[in-house]
Write an enzyme that holds these catalytic residues in place. Structure first.
Site, mmCIF file in Angstrom:
data_model
loop_
_atom_site.group_PDB
_atom_site.id
_atom_site.type_symbol
_atom_site.label_atom_id
_atom_site.label_comp_id
_atom_site.label_asym_id
_atom_site.label_seq_id
_atom_site.Cartn_x
_atom_site.Cartn_y
_atom_site.Cartn_z
ATOM 1 C CG ASN A 1 -10.588 -1.466 39.982
ATOM 2 O OD1 ASN A 1 -9.791 -0.973 40.526
ATOM 3 N ND2 ASN A 1 -10.540 -1.247 39.286
ATOM 4 N N GLY B 1 -8.687 6.406 42.439
ATOM 5 C CA GLY B 1 -9.562 5.788 43.526
ATOM 6 C C GLY B 1 -11.223 6.824 42.634
ATOM 7 N N GLY C 1 -11.563 12.024 45.602
ATOM 8 C CA GLY C 1 -10.093 12.647 44.701
ATOM 9 C C GLY C 1 -10.099 13.930 45.794
ATOM 10 C CD GLU D 1 -8.664 6.074 36.054
ATOM 11 O OE1 GLU D 1 -9.737 6.166 36.282
ATOM 12 O OE2 GLU D 1 -8.135 5.133 36.966
ATOM 13 C CB CYS E 1 -11.701 3.551 35.641
ATOM 14 S SG CYS E 1 -10.446 2.758 34.853
#
Length: 493
Positions: free
Chosen positions: A166, A242, A247, A262, A296
């Site tokens: 993104n 991601g 994660g 993150e 996010c």
């Protein structure tokens, strides 16, 4: 409104010299994978699909360079990153084209990302002057009376970085700028959908004077290149941006080593009765639907005081319906496609699930190919996925509340805690709400979708581990080293 017809598919004006970069040179790996425009499926180019053996070569090459290669002093690191920031701006048109064509950003959004990436590099260069330690108070204890010493900040070693689709330029800069200025080597696996931007950025670093053996770009799949990179024994720190589920896999693969993650959010905005209603509505719409909600920091949940809820919802719906959905290449477009049709279908399914369980669709709610129209829902059950999970698409839920305490409790009722916003004219109220919200950042009279690249970035709960942001990343990518000297005598003779 219908989706605007895309321009006729044309080749990119830039192609990488080869499909990957490692061991100080451009290389084509044993296998390749295509890169396509999500808007129309047109072929843009191909990159290497790195396998574990190739990842091993890349990591080993970087590890060798930082341990036995040519010295790269701090002042040269600063100069190289400053030069890279200037080159990013000089190549704005090229980068804007690549970002928008291979990804999901409109040309206006891509152009804005280029500016931010240049700022990220400039901020990274400034950290060269802050790689300092301090003296230690050995004389403060009887056991240290005959000692003096200090600590310095040293690079961790080899950084493994994985970035999402993104923000394919700025998030790459957020990994590579801090890692390089701190003296580390770095191996980057860009998102499968947007590897060309990372390769264009690699060319900029080379042209700016970053030693070619200090970094590597290994495009590939998460299960292939990603897993091999994260689990490599020579990697000292893993930096991942991601989703939460991925994660978890990264953490299991990385094992007992430093990680910086993150992992997204389910961001809430509180609109209190004394808020500037029009300001809040504009900010919420912009924060919810930028990059088609694939951010996010996107606003996902809004809680508005019941006394102004009707008018506020009308403002939001009106502004949402005015957004132009269309081709990324059209400067008038506000909302482009999602990263692929599969993701658009997933968002469509989540909206349908909420509607089937009693939610009311106030705007949008439909899909065409990879495009999903910006959607406003109300009356959404608390356990619906559009309310409980990170949508990562253009969907906004709005619910009313009767007390501020209720609004705070509902905002906190999520496993994520990245950022939040609160609109109010009361300073004391804003400070009280900010204290009670369990998130990494609270934006007062703004939406959750605000960040400058210098601030610590991250959040508690499932939103991640540690903090990104240039200064915070440099700190995470360095370690203190103590030097203690025991004096043999106090005599000057």
């Amino acid at each position: 409104m219908p989706v605007a017809e895309p321009a006729a598919a044309v080749p990119l004006t830039w192609q990488p010299p080869a499909g990957a970069l490692w061991s100080g040179r451009w290389v084509d790996g044993k296998a390749s994978m295509p890169v396509r425009d999500p808007e129309d499926g047109s072929f843009l180019g191909q990159v290497t699909d790195a396998d574990p053996t190739e990842v091993d070569e890349a990591v080993t090459g970087v590890a060798t360079a930082i341990t036995s290669g040519e010295d790269w002093p701090v002042w040269r690191r600063r100069e190289a990153l400053e030069a890279a920031a200037q080159l990013v701006l000089k190549r704005r048109d090229l980068l804007t084209e690549v970002i928008s064509r291979e990804g999901c950003k409109t040309v206006r959004e891509a152009d804005s990302e280029v500016s931010r990436a240049a700022e990220t590099l400039r901020l990274s260069a400034q950290q060269a002057d802050r790689l300092t330690g301090e003296t230690l108070p050995f004389s403060a204890t009887p056991r240290g009376h005959d000692r003096l010493g200090w600590y310095t900040r040293e690079p961790v070693g080899v950084v493994a970085a994985i970035t999402p689709f993104n923000d394919p330029l700025n998030l790459v800069a957020h990994k590579m700028g801090p890692a390089l200025v701190a003296g580390n080597g770095i191996v980057l696996k860009p998102a499968e959908a947007t590897p060309l931007t990372a390769l264009a950025f690699a060319q900029i670093l080379l042209d700016a004077g970053v030693p070619a053996d200090r970094f590597a770009i290994v495009p590939g799949t998460g299960s292939g290149a990603g897993r091999a990179l994260v689990g490599h024994p020579l990697v000292d720190l893993v930096s991942f941006t991601g989703g939460y589920r991925t994660g978890n896999e990264v953490a299991r693969t990385a094992g007992a080593r430093k990680t910086l993650m993150e992992l997204g959010g389910n961001n809430a905005v509180l609109v209190l009765a004394d808020a500037d209603r029009e300001l809040a509505a504009r900010a919420v719409v912009a924060g919810a639907f930028g990059v088609a909600g694939q951010n996010c920091l996107s606003v996902q949940r809004v809680f508005v005081d019941a006394r102004i809820a009707v008018q506020f919802i009308e403002d939001v719906v009106k502004a949402t319906e005015a957004l132009a959905v269309g081709s990324k290449t059209d400067p008038r477009t506000d909302i482009g496609p999602l990263v692929n049709e599969r993701e658009a279908r997933r968002v469509e399914e989540w909206v349908r699930e909420a509607r089937d369980n009693g939610a009311q669709v106030l705007a949008g709610g439909h899909r065409e190919g990879a495009f999903h129209w910006p959607t406003v829902l109300t009356g959404v059950p608390a356990d619906a996925r559009v309310m409980a999970e990170e949508v990562f698409g253009p969907v906004l839920t709005i619910e009313s509340f009767d007390s501020v305490d209720e609004a705070v409790a509902r905002a906190n009722d999520t496993p994520f805690g990245l950022q939040a916003g609160v609109f109010t004219a009361g300073l004391d109220t804003a400070l009280n709400v900010a204290e009670l919200l369990r998130v990494g950042a609270v934006m007062v009279n703004d939406s959750s979708d605000f960040r400058i690249d210098a601030m610590p970035f991250g959040g508690p709960k499932r939103s991640g581990i540690g903090r990104e942001g240039v200064r915070s990343a440099v700190e995470a990518m360095t370690e203190p080293k103590v030097v203690a000297i025991r004096r043999q005598t106090r005599s000057a003779g």
